[in-house]
Design a protein around this motif. Structure first.
Motif, PDB file in Angstrom:
ATOM      1  N   GLN A  52       1.041  -1.383  -0.043  1.00 14.70           N
ATOM      2  CA  GLN A  52       0.004   0.042  -0.055  1.00 14.70           C
ATOM      3  C   GLN A  52       0.816   1.177   0.003  1.00 14.70           C
ATOM      4  O   GLN A  52       0.597   2.232  -0.606  1.00 14.70           O
ATOM      5  CB  GLN A  52      -0.846   0.004   1.099  1.00 14.70           C
ATOM      6  CG  GLN A  52      -1.842  -1.042   0.939  1.00 14.70           C
ATOM      7  CD  GLN A  52      -2.922  -1.024  -0.209  1.00 14.70           C
ATOM      8  OE1 GLN A  52      -2.759  -1.508  -0.980  1.00 14.70           O
ATOM      9  NE2 GLN A  52      -3.904   0.043  -0.251  1.00 14.70           N
ATOM     10  N   LYS A  53       1.775   1.429   0.725  1.00 17.05           N
ATOM     11  CA  LYS A  53       2.632   2.365   0.985  1.00 17.05           C
ATOM     12  C   LYS A  53       3.418   2.582  -0.355  1.00 17.05           C
ATOM     13  O   LYS A  53       3.789   3.763  -1.018  1.00 17.05           O
ATOM     14  CB  LYS A  53       3.754   2.332   2.158  1.00 17.05           C
ATOM     15  CG  LYS A  53       4.762   3.230   2.358  1.00 17.05           C
ATOM     16  CD  LYS A  53       4.080   4.635   2.868  1.00 17.05           C
ATOM     17  CE  LYS A  53       5.058   5.740   3.153  1.00 17.05           C
ATOM     18  NZ  LYS A  53       4.387   7.000   3.456  1.00 17.05           N
ATOM     19  N   ARG A  54       3.903   1.357  -0.975  1.00 19.40           N
ATOM     20  CA  ARG A  54       4.768   1.645  -2.160  1.00 19.40           C
ATOM     21  C   ARG A  54       3.975   2.181  -3.348  1.00 19.40           C
ATOM     22  O   ARG A  54       4.357   2.992  -4.013  1.00 19.40           O
ATOM     23  CB  ARG A  54       5.223   0.098  -2.748  1.00 19.40           C
ATOM     24  CG  ARG A  54       6.029   0.089  -3.763  1.00 19.40           C
ATOM     25  CD  ARG A  54       6.579  -1.144  -4.354  1.00 19.40           C
ATOM     26  NE  ARG A  54       5.597  -2.316  -3.980  1.00 19.40           N
ATOM     27  CZ  ARG A  54       4.414  -2.723  -4.789  1.00 19.40           C
ATOM     28  NH1 ARG A  54       4.008  -2.248  -5.586  1.00 19.40           N
ATOM     29  NH2 ARG A  54       3.838  -3.618  -4.332  1.00 19.40           N
ATOM     30  N   MET A  55       2.575   1.732  -3.289  1.00 22.86           N
ATOM     31  CA  MET A  55       1.790   2.027  -4.392  1.00 22.86           C
ATOM     32  C   MET A  55       1.675   3.649  -4.292  1.00 22.86           C
ATOM     33  O   MET A  55       1.375   4.441  -5.277  1.00 22.86           O
ATOM     34  CB  MET A  55       0.493   1.387  -4.499  1.00 22.86           C
ATOM     35  CG  MET A  55       0.823  -0.156  -4.918  1.00 22.86           C
ATOM     36  SD  MET A  55      -0.705  -1.182  -5.098  1.00 22.86           S
ATOM     37  CE  MET A  55      -1.562  -0.948  -3.861  1.00 22.86           C
ATOM     38  N   ALA A  56       1.351   3.957  -2.905  1.00 21.70           N
ATOM     39  CA  ALA A  56       1.050   5.646  -2.706  1.00 21.70           C
ATOM     40  C   ALA A  56       2.281   6.297  -2.771  1.00 21.70           C
ATOM     41  O   ALA A  56       2.242   7.518  -3.786  1.00 21.70           O
ATOM     42  CB  ALA A  56       0.872   5.853  -1.379  1.00 21.70           C
ATOM     43  N   ILE A  57       3.511   5.842  -2.758  1.00 18.38           N
ATOM     44  CA  ILE A  57       4.736   6.425  -3.308  1.00 18.38           C
ATOM     45  C   ILE A  57       4.942   6.762  -4.612  1.00 18.38           C
ATOM     46  O   ILE A  57       5.358   7.559  -5.275  1.00 18.38           O
ATOM     47  CB  ILE A  57       6.114   5.845  -2.428  1.00 18.38           C
ATOM     48  CG1 ILE A  57       5.690   5.996  -0.881  1.00 18.38           C
ATOM     49  CG2 ILE A  57       7.280   6.609  -3.024  1.00 18.38           C
ATOM     50  CD1 ILE A  57       6.860   5.191  -0.173  1.00 18.38           C
ATOM     51  N   HIS A  59       2.769   6.280  -6.979  1.00 25.70           N
ATOM     52  CA  HIS A  59       1.497   7.113  -7.648  1.00 25.70           C
ATOM     53  C   HIS A  59       2.049   8.841  -7.293  1.00 25.70           C
ATOM     54  O   HIS A  59       1.884   9.622  -8.337  1.00 25.70           O
ATOM     55  CB  HIS A  59       0.497   7.244  -6.832  1.00 25.70           C
ATOM     56  CG  HIS A  59      -0.625   7.992  -7.413  1.00 25.70           C
ATOM     57  ND1 HIS A  59      -1.330   7.535  -8.668  1.00 25.70           N
ATOM     58  CD2 HIS A  59      -1.487   8.985  -7.055  1.00 25.70           C
ATOM     59  CE1 HIS A  59      -2.283   8.293  -8.897  1.00 25.70           C
ATOM     60  NE2 HIS A  59      -2.375   9.243  -8.033  1.00 25.70           N
ATOM     61  N   SER A  60       2.558   9.036  -6.376  1.00 24.98           N
ATOM     62  CA  SER A  60       3.148  10.581  -5.991  1.00 24.98           C
ATOM     63  C   SER A  60       4.175  10.855  -7.090  1.00 24.98           C
ATOM     64  O   SER A  60       4.230  11.910  -7.685  1.00 24.98           O
ATOM     65  CB  SER A  60       3.624  10.574  -4.674  1.00 24.98           C
ATOM     66  OG  SER A  60       4.051  11.867  -4.542  1.00 24.98           O
ATOM     67  N   GLU A  81       3.286   0.971  -9.201  1.00 31.40           N
ATOM     68  CA  GLU A  81       1.944   1.155  -8.711  1.00 31.40           C
ATOM     69  C   GLU A  81       1.046  -0.216  -8.418  1.00 31.40           C
ATOM     70  O   GLU A  81       0.105  -0.070  -7.752  1.00 31.40           O
ATOM     71  CB  GLU A  81       1.281   2.265  -9.337  1.00 31.40           C
ATOM     72  CG  GLU A  81       1.558   3.472  -9.111  1.00 31.40           C
ATOM     73  CD  GLU A  81       0.409   4.423  -9.733  1.00 31.40           C
ATOM     74  OE1 GLU A  81      -0.376   5.380  -9.121  1.00 31.40           O
ATOM     75  OE2 GLU A  81       0.514   4.446 -11.118  1.00 31.40           O
TER      76      GLU A  81
END
Length: 112
Positions: A52-57, A59-60, A81
């Motif tokens: 989850q954290k990897r996907m958020a990073i 995406h940003s 992502e």
């Protein structure tokens, strides 16, 4: 995915960046320097982040890279992502980050 041919490959779409900064070279340089800081922090976090954290990073990073005209970083981030970790994309992002850092530091800076 775009192939990074060598360290001379320009990763920054200068025309896009120029449009985004309305031709302000100093602003462009500052934005690129700030992005390098974001990218460096993201690389450290990605090394241990859960999905989850990897996907958020990722995406940003993707959004910021696209806004600055750095498509290769955006492509690597897009691959990160996905719910399953693409280790090759993470390795490639590290290589691209190194090359981009050299390019940003090597940019001609306008005087004062």
């Amino acid at each position: 995915m775009t192939q990074l041919r060598d360290s001379r490959t320009n990763l920054i779409d200068e025309s896009h960046l120029d449009r985004q900064t309305m031709g302000d070279a100093r602003l462009a340089g500052e934005l690129l320097e700030m992005f390098l800081l974001q990218l460096d922090a993201a690389m450290r976090e990605l090394a241990t982040a859960g999905p989850q954290k990897r996907m958020a990073i990722a995406h940003s990073l993707k959004g910021t890279a696209r806004s600055l005209g750095i498509a290769t970083v955006a492509e690597c981030a897009a691959a990160l992502e996905a719910p399953l970790l693409d280790a090759a994309a993470l390795d490639r992002l590290g290589h691209v980050a190194t090359t981009l850092g050299a390019q940003v530091r090597g940019r001609v800076r306008s005087p004062g």
